[in-house]
Design a protein around this motif. Structure first.
Motif, PDB file in Angstrom:
ATOM      1  N   TYR A 114      61.126 -19.120 -52.281  1.00 39.02           N
ATOM      2  CA  TYR A 114      59.832 -19.427 -52.933  1.00 39.02           C
ATOM      3  C   TYR A 114      59.395 -20.849 -52.571  1.00 39.02           C
ATOM      4  CZ  TYR A 114      56.724 -20.753 -56.820  1.00 39.02           C
ATOM      5  OH  TYR A 114      55.683 -21.226 -57.584  1.00 39.02           O
ATOM      6  N   LEU A 115      60.316 -21.797 -52.670  1.00 38.78           N
ATOM      7  CA  LEU A 115      59.988 -23.191 -52.346  1.00 38.78           C
ATOM      8  C   LEU A 115      59.634 -23.357 -50.872  1.00 38.78           C
ATOM      9  CD1 LEU A 115      62.647 -25.054 -54.516  1.00 38.78           C
ATOM     10  CD2 LEU A 115      60.184 -24.819 -54.955  1.00 38.78           C
ATOM     11  N   LEU A 116      60.295 -22.602 -50.003  1.00 43.76           N
ATOM     12  CA  LEU A 116      59.936 -22.630 -48.570  1.00 43.76           C
ATOM     13  C   LEU A 116      58.514 -22.115 -48.358  1.00 43.76           C
ATOM     14  CD1 LEU A 116      63.188 -21.422 -46.780  1.00 43.76           C
ATOM     15  CD2 LEU A 116      62.133 -23.682 -46.648  1.00 43.76           C
ATOM     16  N   GLY A 117      58.142 -21.078 -49.092  1.00 46.34           N
ATOM     17  CA  GLY A 117      56.775 -20.565 -49.000  1.00 46.34           C
ATOM     18  C   GLY A 117      55.755 -21.605 -49.437  1.00 46.34           C
ATOM     19  N   ARG A 118      56.065 -22.308 -50.509  1.00 50.52           N
ATOM     20  CA  ARG A 118      55.162 -23.370 -50.983  1.00 50.52           C
ATOM     21  C   ARG A 118      55.071 -24.493 -49.953  1.00 50.52           C
ATOM     22  NH1 ARG A 118      53.317 -22.909 -56.553  1.00 50.52           N
ATOM     23  NH2 ARG A 118      52.606 -25.033 -56.274  1.00 50.52           N
ATOM     24  N   ALA A 119      56.216 -24.849 -49.354  1.00 47.53           N
ATOM     25  CA  ALA A 119      56.226 -25.902 -48.334  1.00 47.53           C
ATOM     26  C   ALA A 119      55.440 -25.471 -47.097  1.00 47.53           C
ATOM     27  CB  ALA A 119      57.665 -26.263 -47.960  1.00 47.53           C
ATOM     28  N   ALA A 120      55.565 -24.202 -46.727  1.00 47.80           N
ATOM     29  CA  ALA A 120      54.823 -23.691 -45.568  1.00 47.80           C
ATOM     30  C   ALA A 120      53.318 -23.769 -45.823  1.00 47.80           C
ATOM     31  CB  ALA A 120      55.240 -22.256 -45.262  1.00 47.80           C
ATOM     32  N   MET A 121      52.907 -23.456 -47.043  1.00 44.76           N
ATOM     33  CA  MET A 121      51.489 -23.537 -47.379  1.00 44.76           C
ATOM     34  C   MET A 121      51.016 -24.988 -47.295  1.00 44.76           C
ATOM     35  SD  MET A 121      48.594 -22.372 -48.180  1.00 44.76           S
ATOM     36  CE  MET A 121      48.616 -20.729 -48.819  1.00 44.76           C
ATOM     37  N   ARG A 122      51.808 -25.888 -47.830  1.00 43.47           N
ATOM     38  CA  ARG A 122      51.449 -27.307 -47.797  1.00 43.47           C
ATOM     39  C   ARG A 122      51.359 -27.796 -46.354  1.00 43.47           C
ATOM     40  NH1 ARG A 122      54.294 -28.291 -52.137  1.00 43.47           N
ATOM     41  NH2 ARG A 122      56.229 -28.545 -51.009  1.00 43.47           N
ATOM     42  N   ALA A 123      52.336 -27.419 -45.537  1.00 42.95           N
ATOM     43  CA  ALA A 123      52.347 -27.837 -44.129  1.00 42.95           C
ATOM     44  C   ALA A 123      51.185 -27.210 -43.369  1.00 42.95           C
ATOM     45  CB  ALA A 123      53.674 -27.450 -43.479  1.00 42.95           C
TER      46      ALA A 123
END
Length: 122
Positions: A28-37
């Motif tokens: 989940y946190l990787l998905g959020r980071a991918a969106m931010r990036a």
């Protein structure tokens, strides 16, 4: 996995719960980071367009059911947790759904380990 199988049922459940909680929560946190990036790239327009707004709305509404149900499947779990992060499902909705899913997954696997151990002793 052999060490987990050798644990008493309750301990196996706790270990499996912690493992899946960390793995799914991390996804989940990787998905959020991918969106931010992604917002820092040329994809910014697509990530903040009407389709993504609709995806966020659907994730917020139905992801609460999709996340725990994904723990009953093989291969959908990672996608469901990543997409929940990617669509920015609010943590106040995601975490309870995650907890339910982790309980389901840990119960299934702890039960399977117990069953396999019982069968191997026969």
């Amino acid at each position: 996995m052999d060490r987990i199988r050798d644990l008493p049922g309750v301990f196996a459940f706790v270990v499996l719960f912690v493992v899946v909680f960390l793995r799914a929560g991390g996804t989940y946190l990787l998905g959020r980071a991918a969106m931010r990036a992604g917002h820092a790239t040329r994809w910014r327009g697509k990530l903040s367009g009407p389709r993504m707004a609709r995806a966020r709305q659907l994730s917020s509404r139905f992801g609460v059911f999709a996340v725990p149900l994904s723990f009953l499947t093989i291969g959908v779990q990672t996608a469901a947790n990543f997409s929940a992060g990617l669509t920015r499902m609010p943590a106040r909705r995601y975490v309870p759904a995650l907890l339910v899913g982790c309980v389901i997954w840990a119960a299934i696997y702890a039960g399977l380990f117990t069953l396999l151990l019982d069968l191997s002793e026969r």
